[in-house]
Design a protein around this motif. Structure first.
Motif, PDB file in Angstrom:
ATOM      1  N   THR A 139       0.818  -1.208   0.000  1.00 54.06           N
ATOM      2  CA  THR A 139       0.000   0.000   0.000  1.00 54.06           C
ATOM      3  C   THR A 139       0.853   1.259   0.000  1.00 54.06           C
ATOM      4  O   THR A 139       1.994   1.256   0.445  1.00 54.06           O
ATOM      5  N   ASP A 140       0.270   2.313  -0.518  1.00 50.30           N
ATOM      6  CA  ASP A 140       0.832   3.665  -0.459  1.00 50.30           C
ATOM      7  C   ASP A 140      -0.374   4.596  -0.471  1.00 50.30           C
ATOM      8  O   ASP A 140      -0.606   5.337  -1.426  1.00 50.30           O
ATOM      9  N   SER A 141      -1.171   4.501   0.586  1.00 50.62           N
ATOM     10  CA  SER A 141      -2.458   5.174   0.592  1.00 50.62           C
ATOM     11  C   SER A 141      -2.333   6.686   0.758  1.00 50.62           C
ATOM     12  O   SER A 141      -1.359   7.194   1.289  1.00 50.62           O
ATOM     13  N   TYR A 142      -3.352   7.351   0.244  1.00 54.22           N
ATOM     14  CA  TYR A 142      -3.474   8.800   0.346  1.00 54.22           C
ATOM     15  C   TYR A 142      -4.956   9.139   0.283  1.00 54.22           C
ATOM     16  O   TYR A 142      -5.786   8.287  -0.049  1.00 54.22           O
ATOM     17  N   ARG A 143      -5.300  10.359   0.595  1.00 55.11           N
ATOM     18  CA  ARG A 143      -6.689  10.821   0.529  1.00 55.11           C
ATOM     19  C   ARG A 143      -6.887  11.561  -0.791  1.00 55.11           C
ATOM     20  O   ARG A 143      -6.437  12.692  -0.931  1.00 55.11           O
ATOM     21  N   PRO A 144      -7.575  10.951  -1.746  1.00 58.84           N
ATOM     22  CA  PRO A 144      -7.739  11.603  -3.041  1.00 58.84           C
ATOM     23  C   PRO A 144      -8.686  12.795  -3.003  1.00 58.84           C
ATOM     24  O   PRO A 144      -8.644  13.641  -3.884  1.00 58.84           O
ATOM     25  N   GLY A 145      -9.554  12.874  -1.996  1.00 55.77           N
ATOM     26  CA  GLY A 145     -10.508  13.978  -1.922  1.00 55.77           C
ATOM     27  C   GLY A 145     -11.723  13.708  -2.790  1.00 55.77           C
ATOM     28  O   GLY A 145     -12.835  13.626  -2.305  1.00 55.77           O
ATOM     29  N   THR A 146     -11.518  13.540  -4.081  1.00 59.66           N
ATOM     30  CA  THR A 146     -12.605  13.216  -5.000  1.00 59.66           C
ATOM     31  C   THR A 146     -12.339  11.852  -5.611  1.00 59.66           C
ATOM     32  O   THR A 146     -11.273  11.604  -6.160  1.00 59.66           O
ATOM     33  N   ILE A 147     -13.332  10.985  -5.507  1.00 58.60           N
ATOM     34  CA  ILE A 147     -13.300   9.672  -6.149  1.00 58.60           C
ATOM     35  C   ILE A 147     -14.012   9.848  -7.486  1.00 58.60           C
ATOM     36  O   ILE A 147     -15.058  10.479  -7.558  1.00 58.60           O
TER      37      ILE A 147
END
Length: 185
Positions: A121-129
């Motif tokens: 994993t290298d997760s992040y918060r995209p804000g908009t899916i």
């Protein structure tokens, strides 16, 4: 008595470096995994744009991480072309393909399936899916989004459908069988 004091002083001098080696100076190391991996080309932590089309590292990759990034997602009689990200998560996902799974409905905007193994994993918060995003939630939950919406959740990007038009109607309202396969070029 003097021997006890000398012995205690020697023990103190000997143990002081050992005890301080585990102090709070080592704590910042725990922050490293949440930083983007600079060794993953094309994955700069906001890899939602797919702007690294055709990035083959100009031969610097030595072939071990190169893969066919073209994938097909089949739902019923519908096929959707997708492009896998150039990251460790997508490479691990591609290694599992071809794969047909039952994806469960959630929130009227996504289908999900828990894999039997964890992926990097290298997760992040995209804000908009975005409609057509293929993401990993946690380390083993593959999610295919069929609506665009705002989200505060963190994901690791696996890929994106080139043209998600008709994806929502193909997936339907309930659980559905979905096939993921690498295109043989």
């Amino acid at each position: 008595m003097n021997k006890c004091i000398v012995l205690l002083a020697l023990m103190f001098i000997t143990l002081t470096p050992i005890l301080t080696a585990c102090g709070t100076d080592d704590d910042p190391i725990t922050d490293i995994p949440v930083q983007p991996n600079p060794e993953e080309p094309g994955d700069n932590g906001n890899s939602g744009s797919g702007n690294d089309n055709g990035n083959n590292d100009n031969g610097n990759n030595e072939g071990e991480n190169q893969m066919n990034r073209s994938m097909t997602i089949r739902v019923g009689g519908h096929s959707f072309d997708a492009t896998l990200e150039d990251n460790a998560t997508a490479r691990a996902f591609a290694a599992l393909l071809p794969m047909t799974v039952t994806m469960n409905e959630l929130n009227g905007n996504e289908k999900y399936h828990y894999l039997s193994e964890n992926l990097p994993t290298d997760s992040y918060r995209p804000g908009t899916i975005r409609n057509g995003d293929l993401m990993l939630y946690g380390s083993n939950c593959v999610v295919l989004f069929y609506e665009t919406f705002s989200s505060s959740y963190s994901y690791t990007r696996i890929g994106q459908l080139g043209n998600p038009s008709g994806l929502a109607s193909a997936l339907g309202q309930g659980n559905v069988s979905v096939t993921f396969e690498i295109n043989n070029n």
